[in-house]
Design a protein around this motif. Structure first.
Motif, PDB file in Angstrom:
ATOM      1  N   LYS A  43      19.728  27.080  97.280  1.00  0.00           N
ATOM      2  CA  LYS A  43      18.973  26.331  96.270  1.00  0.00           C
ATOM      3  C   LYS A  43      18.723  24.903  96.726  1.00  0.00           C
ATOM      4  O   LYS A  43      17.610  24.365  96.594  1.00  0.00           O
ATOM      5  CB  LYS A  43      19.738  26.351  94.949  1.00  0.00           C
ATOM      6  CG  LYS A  43      19.126  25.491  93.854  1.00  0.00           C
ATOM      7  CD  LYS A  43      20.032  25.463  92.629  1.00  0.00           C
ATOM      8  CE  LYS A  43      19.509  24.495  91.582  1.00  0.00           C
ATOM      9  NZ  LYS A  43      20.422  24.407  90.419  1.00  0.00           N
ATOM     10  N   ALA A  53      13.101  24.518  93.774  1.00  0.00           N
ATOM     11  CA  ALA A  53      14.037  25.641  93.796  1.00  0.00           C
ATOM     12  C   ALA A  53      13.401  26.868  93.156  1.00  0.00           C
ATOM     13  O   ALA A  53      12.780  26.782  92.091  1.00  0.00           O
ATOM     14  CB  ALA A  53      15.324  25.278  93.068  1.00  0.00           C
ATOM     15  N   THR A  58      17.858  29.891  91.317  1.00  0.00           N
ATOM     16  CA  THR A  58      18.546  29.101  90.289  1.00  0.00           C
ATOM     17  C   THR A  58      19.312  29.999  89.331  1.00  0.00           C
ATOM     18  O   THR A  58      20.465  29.728  88.977  1.00  0.00           O
ATOM     19  CB  THR A  58      17.526  28.254  89.510  1.00  0.00           C
ATOM     20  OG1 THR A  58      16.832  27.390  90.426  1.00  0.00           O
ATOM     21  CG2 THR A  58      18.226  27.400  88.459  1.00  0.00           C
TER      22      THR A  58
END
Length: 418
Positions: A43, A53, A58
């Motif tokens: 990320k 991201a 995430t």
């Protein structure tokens, strides 16, 4: 993994008892932490690539972070179960005279033996005053379990008293001293400044219920049963009070005292450092605010200091790295031990506030010197077979107080700008 691939599922087990072995649970916890580091690194790499991201990455990081919290609770649950005594009585020492009398009262409501003990020693309590004191063995067991379940009690100082209020003098400043020549006059110095701290004990109660079948079953250890019934209720209530109690019919929590910026700190108030961002950590060099909080504490207090925060705050800080790319949060070295944050143990207290504007969700300090828990000797039980037939109620009370005893020993991190 590209942006269109779905992340592989992370197999986790819940804290409800799926794990049978503490070693297996800890092994899975460490495996999940390695997966968390890999996903979080991915990320961060996406963020540094200025592409933003990926949503799937995430979500994967958040899911693994939740799995870490769940597995940590499973480890704590298994560790607590190992501490509990077995249900039967084989191989256990014979009960004391008071314990035998108390058991007769619990099972049949027969208080004749307890009354005869009252005649011998008035320290056992009396029924007409609202119940009988539990045997010392039971009171000790309740105290042990509370120290395991109540996070602040586990790191604070605990004092047992026989009076309703503990009055404690504290030296705010020592006597004045100075250097003198061998034959020079010795002028009188100023005396020490003392502050009197008062810690009243407040009543905490629980009311477990038992059926007649349970009370008639001779294999059931009633001491163990009543300890297990009241431990969670007592720990939950006092844990919240030690953090944020207002001192009105409950202990005063360390977050309920006046809070001031560390530059304006004075005795009687709890100092704080600032993140510099309203309701959040700084976007860059977030670890610097944690370092500022550590060194706001004097060197003598840092040796035994602990971080205190709730699960959500810990999840946010778990993603932080230092300048060398090392994670600031480190998992426990062994089952039953605490996670570490920047070299100091981290205590998870769910009663700490969440991250928010001007909130203080992170505390750091030597709670053994900073916070005092006061237990009044004796846990009292009143048997009530009438109010909730066919159940028998056991009105169980203990008196406990608490408050800050050294305002130098605890510092807070405020998520704000002033």
């Amino acid at each position: 993994m590209n942006a269109f691939e779905s992340p592989e599922p992370i197999e986790t087990k819940s804290a409800s008892g799926d794990y049978l072995d503490l070693k297996d649970a800890f092994g899975d916890f460490m495996t999940t932490f390695e997966s968390f580091k890999e996903s979080n690194d991915e990320k961060l790499a996406e963020l540094e690539g200025r592409l933003g991201a990926d949503v799937l990455t995430t979500e994967k990081v958040e899911r693994i972070s939740r799995a870490l919290d769940e597995q940590k609770r499973a480890i704590d649950t298994l560790a607590l179960k190992k501490m509990r005594p077995v249900l039967g009585r084989d191989g256990q020492p014979a009960p004391s005279e008071h314990k035998s009398a108390f058991e007769a009262y619990m099972r049949q409501g027969d208080d004749r033996l307890l009354r005869s003990l009252d005649a011998k020693a008035m320290s056992y309590g009396s029924g007409q005053d609202g119940g009988y004191l539990v045997p010392p063995e039971t009171e000790t067991e309740i105290g042990k379990r509370l120290s395991t379940l109540s996070p602040i009690r586990a790191i604070a100082s605990v004092r047992q008293v026989s009076a309703a209020v503990l009055k404690k003098p504290f030296s705010v400043s020592g006597p004045a001293v100075g250097w003198v020549a061998e034959t020079a006059a010795r002028p009188q110095t100023n005396t020490a400044t003392l502050a009197e701290l008062q810690f009243p004990t407040m009543e905490l109660y629980a009311m477990p219920a038992a059926t007649a079948s349970l009370l008639e079953d001779a294999v059931v250890d009633l001491d163990q049963w009543i300890s297990s019934e009241v431990e969670a209720a007592f720990a939950e209530q006092e844990g919240a009070a030690f953090v944020s109690g207002d001192g009105n019919s409950k202990p005063k929590g360390f977050l309920s005292y006046d809070k001031v910026a560390e530059s304006a700190w004075e005795w009687g108030k709890v100092g704080y450092t600032l993140t510099g961002v309203a309701g959040a950590l700084p976007a860059e060099d977030a670890s610097d605010v944690l370092i500022d909080t550590i060194y706001a504490l004097k060197a003598g207090y840092r040796q035994n200091a602990n971080w205190v925060m709730n699960r959500k705050t810990q999840a946010a800080i778990r993603k932080l790295k230092d300048g060398d790319g090392n994670y600031l949060w480190q998992p426990p070295a062994a089952p039953g031990q605490k996670a570490m944050l920047m070299g100091f143990p981290l205590v998870e207290a769910e009663d700490m506030p969440d991250i928010g504007n001007d909130a203080t969700p992170v505390a750091f300090g030597d709670f053994g010197r900073g916070y005092l828990v006061v237990d009044r000797a004796g846990v009292r039980v009143l048997r009530d077979p009438y109010s909730a037939k066919p159940y028998v109620l056991f009105y169980t009370t203990k008196r406990v107080g608490g408050g800050v005893q050294d305002f130098d020993a605890i510092k807070l991190l405020k998520f704000g700008t002033v």
